[in-house]
Design a protein around this motif. Structure first.
Motif, PDB file in Angstrom:
ATOM      1  N   ILE A 133     -26.071  -8.409  21.747  1.00 50.73           N
ATOM      2  CA  ILE A 133     -26.480  -8.251  23.151  1.00 50.73           C
ATOM      3  C   ILE A 133     -25.260  -8.268  24.068  1.00 50.73           C
ATOM      4  CG2 ILE A 133     -27.799  -9.296  25.030  1.00 50.73           C
ATOM      5  CD1 ILE A 133     -29.663 -10.459  22.836  1.00 50.73           C
ATOM      6  N   ASN A 134     -24.360  -9.232  23.849  1.00 50.24           N
ATOM      7  CA  ASN A 134     -23.149  -9.362  24.663  1.00 50.24           C
ATOM      8  C   ASN A 134     -22.284  -8.107  24.566  1.00 50.24           C
ATOM      9  OD1 ASN A 134     -21.018 -10.773  26.166  1.00 50.24           O
ATOM     10  ND2 ASN A 134     -19.970 -10.902  24.198  1.00 50.24           N
ATOM     11  N   GLY A 135     -22.151  -7.599  23.332  1.00 48.46           N
ATOM     12  CA  GLY A 135     -21.332  -6.414  23.130  1.00 48.46           C
ATOM     13  C   GLY A 135     -21.916  -5.178  23.804  1.00 48.46           C
ATOM     14  N   LEU A 136     -23.231  -5.024  23.703  1.00 47.24           N
ATOM     15  CA  LEU A 136     -23.874  -3.870  24.353  1.00 47.24           C
ATOM     16  C   LEU A 136     -23.743  -3.953  25.863  1.00 47.24           C
ATOM     17  CD1 LEU A 136     -27.095  -3.496  22.164  1.00 47.24           C
ATOM     18  CD2 LEU A 136     -25.120  -1.968  22.219  1.00 47.24           C
ATOM     19  N   LEU A 137     -23.955  -5.147  26.399  1.00 45.06           N
ATOM     20  CA  LEU A 137     -23.805  -5.335  27.853  1.00 45.06           C
ATOM     21  C   LEU A 137     -22.358  -5.104  28.275  1.00 45.06           C
ATOM     22  CD1 LEU A 137     -26.037  -8.492  28.489  1.00 45.06           C
ATOM     23  CD2 LEU A 137     -26.529  -6.121  29.118  1.00 45.06           C
ATOM     24  N   GLY A 138     -21.417  -5.623  27.490  1.00 40.66           N
ATOM     25  CA  GLY A 138     -20.006  -5.428  27.798  1.00 40.66           C
ATOM     26  C   GLY A 138     -19.609  -3.970  27.713  1.00 40.66           C
ATOM     27  N   CYS A 139     -20.189  -3.274  26.749  1.00 45.40           N
ATOM     28  CA  CYS A 139     -19.891  -1.854  26.577  1.00 45.40           C
ATOM     29  C   CYS A 139     -20.426  -1.033  27.755  1.00 45.40           C
ATOM     30  CB  CYS A 139     -20.506  -1.359  25.272  1.00 45.40           C
ATOM     31  SG  CYS A 139     -20.199   0.369  24.906  1.00 45.40           S
ATOM     32  N   LEU A 140     -21.689  -1.260  28.111  1.00 44.70           N
ATOM     33  CA  LEU A 140     -22.327  -0.502  29.187  1.00 44.70           C
ATOM     34  C   LEU A 140     -21.810  -0.907  30.554  1.00 44.70           C
ATOM     35  CD1 LEU A 140     -25.990  -0.539  27.829  1.00 44.70           C
ATOM     36  CD2 LEU A 140     -24.326   1.322  27.691  1.00 44.70           C
ATOM     37  N   CYS A 141     -21.833  -2.209  30.817  1.00 41.28           N
ATOM     38  CA  CYS A 141     -21.417  -2.693  32.135  1.00 41.28           C
ATOM     39  C   CYS A 141     -19.928  -2.523  32.339  1.00 41.28           C
ATOM     40  CB  CYS A 141     -21.778  -4.171  32.304  1.00 41.28           C
ATOM     41  SG  CYS A 141     -23.555  -4.464  32.278  1.00 41.28           S
ATOM     42  N   GLY A 142     -19.150  -2.638  31.269  1.00 44.89           N
ATOM     43  CA  GLY A 142     -17.710  -2.454  31.392  1.00 44.89           C
ATOM     44  C   GLY A 142     -17.370  -1.049  31.828  1.00 44.89           C
ATOM     45  N   SER A 143     -18.067  -0.069  31.269  1.00 45.49           N
ATOM     46  CA  SER A 143     -17.821   1.325  31.642  1.00 45.49           C
ATOM     47  C   SER A 143     -18.229   1.575  33.079  1.00 45.49           C
ATOM     48  CB  SER A 143     -18.599   2.265  30.711  1.00 45.49           C
ATOM     49  OG  SER A 143     -18.106   2.134  29.395  1.00 45.49           O
ATOM     50  N   CYS A 144     -19.387   0.998  33.458  1.00 47.83           N
ATOM     51  CA  CYS A 144     -19.889   1.197  34.822  1.00 47.83           C
ATOM     52  C   CYS A 144     -18.937   0.586  35.836  1.00 47.83           C
ATOM     53  CB  CYS A 144     -21.270   0.562  34.978  1.00 47.83           C
ATOM     54  SG  CYS A 144     -22.544   1.344  33.978  1.00 47.83           S
ATOM     55  N   CYS A 145     -18.501  -0.674  35.564  1.00 54.82           N
ATOM     56  CA  CYS A 145     -17.634  -1.377  36.503  1.00 54.82           C
ATOM     57  C   CYS A 145     -16.302  -0.669  36.658  1.00 54.82           C
ATOM     58  CB  CYS A 145     -17.397  -2.811  36.041  1.00 54.82           C
ATOM     59  SG  CYS A 145     -18.885  -3.846  36.141  1.00 54.82           S
ATOM     60  N   ASN A 146     -15.758  -0.215  35.520  1.00 53.21           N
ATOM     61  CA  ASN A 146     -14.474   0.464  35.587  1.00 53.21           C
ATOM     62  C   ASN A 146     -14.585   1.814  36.251  1.00 53.21           C
ATOM     63  OD1 ASN A 146     -12.108  -0.990  34.093  1.00 53.21           O
ATOM     64  ND2 ASN A 146     -13.924  -1.461  32.891  1.00 53.21           N
ATOM     65  N   SER A 147     -15.739   2.471  36.101  1.00 57.31           N
ATOM     66  CA  SER A 147     -15.961   3.754  36.784  1.00 57.31           C
ATOM     67  C   SER A 147     -15.996   3.554  38.277  1.00 57.31           C
ATOM     68  CB  SER A 147     -17.268   4.398  36.290  1.00 57.31           C
ATOM     69  OG  SER A 147     -17.169   4.699  34.919  1.00 57.31           O
ATOM     70  N   GLU A 148     -16.649   2.437  38.692  1.00 59.40           N
ATOM     71  CA  GLU A 148     -16.739   2.140  40.113  1.00 59.40           C
ATOM     72  C   GLU A 148     -15.353   1.816  40.669  1.00 59.40           C
ATOM     73  OE1 GLU A 148     -19.520  -0.990  40.594  1.00 59.40           O
ATOM     74  OE2 GLU A 148     -21.241   0.216  39.954  1.00 59.40           O
ATOM     75  N   ASP A 149     -14.548   1.038  39.897  1.00 60.16           N
ATOM     76  CA  ASP A 149     -13.203   0.700  40.335  1.00 60.16           C
ATOM     77  C   ASP A 149     -12.358   1.945  40.482  1.00 60.16           C
ATOM     78  OD1 ASP A 149     -13.878  -1.951  40.326  1.00 60.16           O
ATOM     79  OD2 ASP A 149     -12.991  -2.380  38.337  1.00 60.16           O
ATOM     80  N   TYR A 150     -12.531   2.857  39.544  1.00 56.47           N
ATOM     81  CA  TYR A 150     -11.746   4.094  39.565  1.00 56.47           C
ATOM     82  C   TYR A 150     -12.072   4.936  40.801  1.00 56.47           C
ATOM     83  CZ  TYR A 150      -9.812   8.580  38.094  1.00 56.47           C
ATOM     84  OH  TYR A 150      -9.107   9.757  38.028  1.00 56.47           O
ATOM     85  N   SER A 151     -13.399   5.051  41.105  1.00 56.38           N
ATOM     86  CA  SER A 151     -13.830   5.847  42.249  1.00 56.38           C
ATOM     87  C   SER A 151     -13.393   5.214  43.566  1.00 56.38           C
ATOM     88  CB  SER A 151     -15.351   6.038  42.228  1.00 56.38           C
ATOM     89  OG  SER A 151     -15.999   4.783  42.279  1.00 56.38           O
ATOM     90  N   MET A 152     -13.382   3.845  43.608  1.00 57.71           N
ATOM     91  CA  MET A 152     -12.986   3.152  44.827  1.00 57.71           C
ATOM     92  C   MET A 152     -11.474   3.311  45.063  1.00 57.71           C
ATOM     93  SD  MET A 152     -15.208  -0.345  44.543  1.00 57.71           S
ATOM     94  CE  MET A 152     -14.427  -1.067  45.992  1.00 57.71           C
ATOM     95  N   ASN A 153     -10.702   3.265  43.975  1.00 60.07           N
ATOM     96  CA  ASN A 153      -9.259   3.426  44.109  1.00 60.07           C
ATOM     97  C   ASN A 153      -8.885   4.857  44.457  1.00 60.07           C
ATOM     98  OD1 ASN A 153      -8.730   0.753  43.491  1.00 60.07           O
ATOM     99  ND2 ASN A 153      -8.645   1.136  41.265  1.00 60.07           N
ATOM    100  N   ALA A 154      -9.723   5.798  44.007  1.00 59.59           N
ATOM    101  CA  ALA A 154      -9.446   7.205  44.324  1.00 59.59           C
ATOM    102  C   ALA A 154      -9.678   7.443  45.811  1.00 59.59           C
ATOM    103  CB  ALA A 154     -10.331   8.112  43.486  1.00 59.59           C
TER     104      ALA A 154
END
Length: 200
Positions: free
Chosen positions: A179-200
Motif C-alpha cells: 500500500i505504501n509503495g503504491l501510494l508513494g508511486c502514485l502520489c510521488g509522481s503527482c507531487c513532482n508533476s505539480e512542483d515541476y509545473s509550479m517551477n515552470a
C-alpha cells in the motif's frame, strides 16, 4: 519522501523476524534437544517444507534489503519524479515476493499446528492428533498419547506458534509496504508533476 522513510523502517523490522523464523524452524529438527529423530526421519512432515528457513526466513531478506536501500532509479525524460516512482514500484514487487514467502510460512505453520506432531504411541510412530481438528491444543490430557520424544507436543506447539505469529507479522509488514509503495508511486509522481509545473 515520507513513504521511503516508512519503507526503510519496515525493512529494518523484517530482519529480526526473518532470523527468528530461521532459528525456530531449525529447532523443530531437534525435539527435546536430540538429533536422533531427524536422523531416523521421525519428525512431522511439515518440518521438511523448510517453511521458516525459506519462506519466513531467507526469502524475507530480499524485501528487507530493498526496503532499507530504497532510492531513485535515476529519473526519466528529465523528470525526477519518475525515478522516485520507479523505486517505489520496485519496493512493491519486493513486498509481493515477501507476501508469498511469509504467506507460505503462515499457512504451513497453521497446518502443522492442526495436524500435531508425529510421535511414538502405543501403536507405533503416528500422528495421534491428526483427525482432531486441532482440539488437542487445548486438551492437555491427550498429550500423554505421545510417548516419545519427550515433551514433543509442547515443543511443536511452541515453535509452530512462534512461526505462525512471526510470519503473520511479516505478512502485515509486506502488505503495508504494498500500500505504501503504491501510494508513494502514485502520489510521488503527482507531487513532482505539480512542483515541476509550479517551477515552470
Amino acid at each position: 519522501m515520507c513513504s521511503r522513510s516508512c519503507a526503510r523502517c519496515l525493512g529494518v523490522t523484517l530482519i529480526p523476524l526473518a532470523v527468528c523464523c530461521i532459528v525456530a524452524n531449525i529447532l523443530l529438527y531437534f525435539p527435546n534437544g536430540e538429533t536422533k529423530y531427524a536422523q531416523d526421519d521421525k519428525l512431522t512432515q511439515y518440518v521438511w517444507y523448510f517453511t521458516g528457513i525459506v519462506g519466513g526466513g531467507i526469502l524475507m531478506f530480499l524485501p528487507a534489503f530493498v526496503f532499507m536501500n530504497i532510492g531513485d532509479c535515476g529519473g526519466c525524460c528529465g523528470n525526477e519524479g519518475c525515478g522516485k516512482s520507479c523505486a517505489m514500484l520496485g519496493s512493491v514487487l519486493a513486498a509481493l515476493i515477501g507476501l508469498a514467502g511469509s504467506g507460505y510460512c503462515f499457512i504451513i505453520s497453521a497446518l502443522a499446528l492442526a495436524q500435531g506432531p508425529r510421535c511414538l504411541t502405543f501403536l507405533g510412530w503416528d500422528y495421534p492428533f491428526a483427525n482432531g481438528n486441532g482440539k488437542y491444543l487445548t486438551d492437555h490430557d491427550t498429550w500423554s498419547a505421545c510417548l516419545e520424544p519427550a515433551h514433543v507436543v509442547e515443543w511443536n506447539i511452541t515453535l509452530w506458534s512462534i512461526l505462525l505469529a512471526l510470519s503473520g507479522l511479516e505478512v502485515i509488514i509486506c502488505a503495508i509496504q504494498v500500500i505504501n509503495g503504491l501510494l508513494g508511486c502514485l502520489c510521488g509522481s503527482c507531487c513532482n508533476s505539480e512542483d515541476y509545473s509550479m517551477n515552470a
